[in-house]
Design a protein around this motif. Sequence first.
Motif, PDB file in Angstrom:
ATOM      1  N   TYR A 111       0.856  -1.185   0.000  1.00 39.52           N
ATOM      2  CA  TYR A 111       0.000   0.000   0.000  1.00 39.52           C
ATOM      3  C   TYR A 111       0.895   1.239   0.000  1.00 39.52           C
ATOM      4  CZ  TYR A 111      -4.019  -2.935   1.237  1.00 39.52           C
ATOM      5  OH  TYR A 111      -5.015  -3.885   1.230  1.00 39.52           O
ATOM      6  N   ASP A 112       0.684   2.120  -0.970  1.00 40.46           N
ATOM      7  CA  ASP A 112       1.444   3.373  -1.025  1.00 40.46           C
ATOM      8  C   ASP A 112       0.749   4.389  -0.119  1.00 40.46           C
ATOM      9  OD1 ASP A 112       2.912   5.628  -1.639  1.00 40.46           O
ATOM     10  OD2 ASP A 112       3.095   5.121  -3.767  1.00 40.46           O
ATOM     11  N   LEU A 113       1.180   4.429   1.133  1.00 42.16           N
ATOM     12  CA  LEU A 113       0.538   5.307   2.111  1.00 42.16           C
ATOM     13  C   LEU A 113       0.812   6.781   1.818  1.00 42.16           C
ATOM     14  CD1 LEU A 113       1.312   3.247   5.348  1.00 42.16           C
ATOM     15  CD2 LEU A 113      -0.622   3.049   3.780  1.00 42.16           C
ATOM     16  N   SER A 114       1.988   7.083   1.309  1.00 40.74           N
ATOM     17  CA  SER A 114       2.304   8.474   0.973  1.00 40.74           C
ATOM     18  C   SER A 114       1.421   8.977  -0.164  1.00 40.74           C
ATOM     19  CB  SER A 114       3.774   8.612   0.591  1.00 40.74           C
ATOM     20  OG  SER A 114       4.620   8.300   1.675  1.00 40.74           O
ATOM     21  N   ALA A 115       1.161   8.116  -1.143  1.00 43.13           N
ATOM     22  CA  ALA A 115       0.283   8.513  -2.247  1.00 43.13           C
ATOM     23  C   ALA A 115      -1.133   8.775  -1.754  1.00 43.13           C
ATOM     24  CB  ALA A 115       0.283   7.435  -3.327  1.00 43.13           C
ATOM     25  N   GLN A 116      -1.575   8.000  -0.782  1.00 38.07           N
ATOM     26  CA  GLN A 116      -2.903   8.229  -0.208  1.00 38.07           C
ATOM     27  C   GLN A 116      -2.967   9.579   0.503  1.00 38.07           C
ATOM     28  OE1 GLN A 116      -3.744   4.854   2.278  1.00 38.07           O
ATOM     29  NE2 GLN A 116      -3.599   3.386   0.587  1.00 38.07           N
ATOM     30  N   ASP A 117      -1.906   9.920   1.231  1.00 37.18           N
ATOM     31  CA  ASP A 117      -1.869  11.235   1.874  1.00 37.18           C
ATOM     32  C   ASP A 117      -1.861  12.344   0.833  1.00 37.18           C
ATOM     33  OD1 ASP A 117      -1.874  10.057   4.332  1.00 37.18           O
ATOM     34  OD2 ASP A 117       0.271  10.312   4.709  1.00 37.18           O
ATOM     35  N   GLY A 118      -1.092  12.147  -0.237  1.00 33.92           N
ATOM     36  CA  GLY A 118      -1.050  13.157  -1.284  1.00 33.92           C
ATOM     37  C   GLY A 118      -2.395  13.362  -1.940  1.00 33.92           C
ATOM     38  N   ALA A 119      -3.147  12.285  -2.135  1.00 32.56           N
ATOM     39  CA  ALA A 119      -4.474  12.407  -2.737  1.00 32.56           C
ATOM     40  C   ALA A 119      -5.427  13.157  -1.824  1.00 32.56           C
ATOM     41  CB  ALA A 119      -5.019  11.018  -3.064  1.00 32.56           C
ATOM     42  N   GLU A 120      -5.260  12.981  -0.510  1.00 33.16           N
ATOM     43  CA  GLU A 120      -6.114  13.691   0.438  1.00 33.16           C
ATOM     44  C   GLU A 120      -5.772  15.180   0.482  1.00 33.16           C
ATOM     45  OE1 GLU A 120      -8.650  12.685   2.184  1.00 33.16           O
ATOM     46  OE2 GLU A 120      -8.585  10.566   1.627  1.00 33.16           O
ATOM     47  N   ILE A 121      -4.508  15.511   0.279  1.00 32.16           N
ATOM     48  CA  ILE A 121      -4.082  16.908   0.358  1.00 32.16           C
ATOM     49  C   ILE A 121      -4.398  17.663  -0.918  1.00 32.16           C
ATOM     50  CG2 ILE A 121      -2.050  18.393   0.557  1.00 32.16           C
ATOM     51  CD1 ILE A 121      -0.779  16.236   2.315  1.00 32.16           C
ATOM     52  N   LYS A 122      -4.283  17.012  -2.057  1.00 30.43           N
ATOM     53  CA  LYS A 122      -4.477  17.681  -3.349  1.00 30.43           C
ATOM     54  C   LYS A 122      -5.892  18.227  -3.457  1.00 30.43           C
ATOM     55  CE  LYS A 122      -3.803  17.044  -8.325  1.00 30.43           C
ATOM     56  NZ  LYS A 122      -3.429  16.071  -9.390  1.00 30.43           N
ATOM     57  N   GLU A 162       2.298  13.358   9.593  1.00 37.89           N
ATOM     58  CA  GLU A 162       2.398  12.228  10.520  1.00 37.89           C
ATOM     59  C   GLU A 162       3.307  11.129   9.979  1.00 37.89           C
ATOM     60  OE1 GLU A 162      -0.852   9.831  13.113  1.00 37.89           O
ATOM     61  OE2 GLU A 162      -0.930   9.471  10.943  1.00 37.89           O
ATOM     62  N   LEU A 163       2.978  10.595   8.826  1.00 39.49           N
ATOM     63  CA  LEU A 163       3.754   9.493   8.260  1.00 39.49           C
ATOM     64  C   LEU A 163       5.136   9.968   7.824  1.00 39.49           C
ATOM     65  CD1 LEU A 163       3.833   6.526   7.324  1.00 39.49           C
ATOM     66  CD2 LEU A 163       2.881   7.294   5.133  1.00 39.49           C
ATOM     67  N   ARG A 164       5.202  11.123   7.195  1.00 39.83           N
ATOM     68  CA  ARG A 164       6.484  11.640   6.701  1.00 39.83           C
ATOM     69  C   ARG A 164       7.469  11.858   7.842  1.00 39.83           C
ATOM     70  NH1 ARG A 164       8.732  16.547   6.368  1.00 39.83           N
ATOM     71  NH2 ARG A 164       6.870  17.525   7.249  1.00 39.83           N
ATOM     72  N   ARG A 165       7.010  12.482   8.931  1.00 40.93           N
ATOM     73  CA  ARG A 165       7.908  12.747  10.051  1.00 40.93           C
ATOM     74  C   ARG A 165       8.289  11.456  10.771  1.00 40.93           C
ATOM     75  NH1 ARG A 165      11.208  15.121  10.683  1.00 40.93           N
ATOM     76  NH2 ARG A 165      11.084  15.576  12.917  1.00 40.93           N
ATOM     77  N   ALA A 166       7.360  10.501  10.852  1.00 41.29           N
ATOM     78  CA  ALA A 166       7.688   9.229  11.498  1.00 41.29           C
ATOM     79  C   ALA A 166       8.802   8.504  10.746  1.00 41.29           C
ATOM     80  CB  ALA A 166       6.442   8.349  11.578  1.00 41.29           C
ATOM     81  N   TRP A 167       8.743   8.542   9.417  1.00 43.86           N
ATOM     82  CA  TRP A 167       9.788   7.897   8.611  1.00 43.86           C
ATOM     83  C   TRP A 167      11.105   8.655   8.729  1.00 43.86           C
ATOM     84  CZ3 TRP A 167      10.833   3.378   6.893  1.00 43.86           C
ATOM     85  CH2 TRP A 167      11.782   3.181   5.890  1.00 43.86           C
ATOM     86  N   ASP A 168      11.047   9.982   8.755  1.00 44.47           N
ATOM     87  CA  ASP A 168      12.267  10.779   8.910  1.00 44.47           C
ATOM     88  C   ASP A 168      12.945  10.502  10.248  1.00 44.47           C
ATOM     89  OD1 ASP A 168      11.920  11.904   6.437  1.00 44.47           O
ATOM     90  OD2 ASP A 168      11.004  13.758   7.182  1.00 44.47           O
ATOM     91  N   VAL A 169      12.155  10.386  11.299  1.00 43.80           N
ATOM     92  CA  VAL A 169      12.728  10.114  12.629  1.00 43.80           C
ATOM     93  C   VAL A 169      13.358   8.730  12.660  1.00 43.80           C
ATOM     94  CG1 VAL A 169      12.163   9.775  15.069  1.00 43.80           C
ATOM     95  CG2 VAL A 169      11.175  11.697  13.808  1.00 43.80           C
ATOM     96  N   TYR A 170      12.710   7.778  12.010  1.00 43.27           N
ATOM     97  CA  TYR A 170      13.295   6.436  11.980  1.00 43.27           C
ATOM     98  C   TYR A 170      14.634   6.446  11.255  1.00 43.27           C
ATOM     99  CZ  TYR A 170      14.014   1.514  10.962  1.00 43.27           C
ATOM    100  OH  TYR A 170      14.577   0.248  10.866  1.00 43.27           O
ATOM    101  N   LEU A 171      14.706   7.094  10.100  1.00 41.01           N
ATOM    102  CA  LEU A 171      15.968   7.147   9.356  1.00 41.01           C
ATOM    103  C   LEU A 171      17.049   7.877  10.148  1.00 41.01           C
ATOM    104  CD1 LEU A 171      14.749   7.920   5.719  1.00 41.01           C
ATOM    105  CD2 LEU A 171      15.297   5.692   6.735  1.00 41.01           C
TER     106      LEU A 171
END
Length: 285
Positions: free
Chosen positions: A153-164, A176-185
């Motif tokens: 599941y492309d979760l980032s694409a789903q967020d992008g569709a909600e924002i557009k 939420e998802l973007r920052r969680a991934w950044d913190v993990y990296l």
Amino acid sequence: MNTEAGAAGEAERSAPGQPAGPPPGSAAPSPGSAVTPPGGAAPPPDEAPEPQPSRPGRQGFAALSPSYQLAASLALAGIAVVACFHVLMVFLHVAPSNTITKQHGKVVDEWIYPEFEQNWKLFAPNPLQQNIAVQARAEVRAADGKQRTTGWYDLSAQDGAEIKGNLLPSHTMQNELRRAWDVYLGTHDAQNRSTSLRGTLSEQYLRRILVLRFDRLGVGGEGDVIERVQVRSRSVTIAPPKWSEEKVNQKPVYRQLSWWTVTSRDAPLDSGTHVRVKDRTDGAR
């Protein structure tokens, strides 16, 4: 006789409405002299004399003596020089490393610290030139004991569709998802090993977000159990503009993590979840 005398007297009198002439024996007034009316009051002047405008006094800086004006000018010039120097020092402090800061970095630090310390950056040292998408899948065990693995599941694409097209997108959709991934990296090395005390916390936070997303997507039916989740990122370099001669590799690059076992600590806290998890508290495997 009386009649002739009366007629003569009437002739000597002035006619009604006409000014009486000067009495006999008096000199006639000159053309430029003023005539005093009866009663002795002086006639009003033809025009009142115009008042002379008062000379305005000097105010402000102009009211100071030359010596004080010189002192004030020197003080203002000194303040302007200090202000410009301070702005220059702050600019060099927040700017990326350059020739000036390499040679005079100590001077900049001595001026900035500790009174004017800045904890933000004016310029981005490494602008993002990639499209990074976070994708996830899950292992689900059905009520009859059969196990299946969902697709990615492309979760980032789903967020992008909600924002557009959304004039007021929520903070959760954007970060939420973007920052969680950044913190993990930021808390794990290339081999996905934790490098700080926040490593375990970042794993738990990201795992909980994945379970929440799968719950909203309805990946499991009634009685299904999410046993494990896996996450990966898909990075694609942004193509240069048409006029540029730069060549870049636009082949997707994936960073895939190991499977994480989902426990009760990763389940949503509310009772409205449509999926269940294992009732165990062991770590990821």
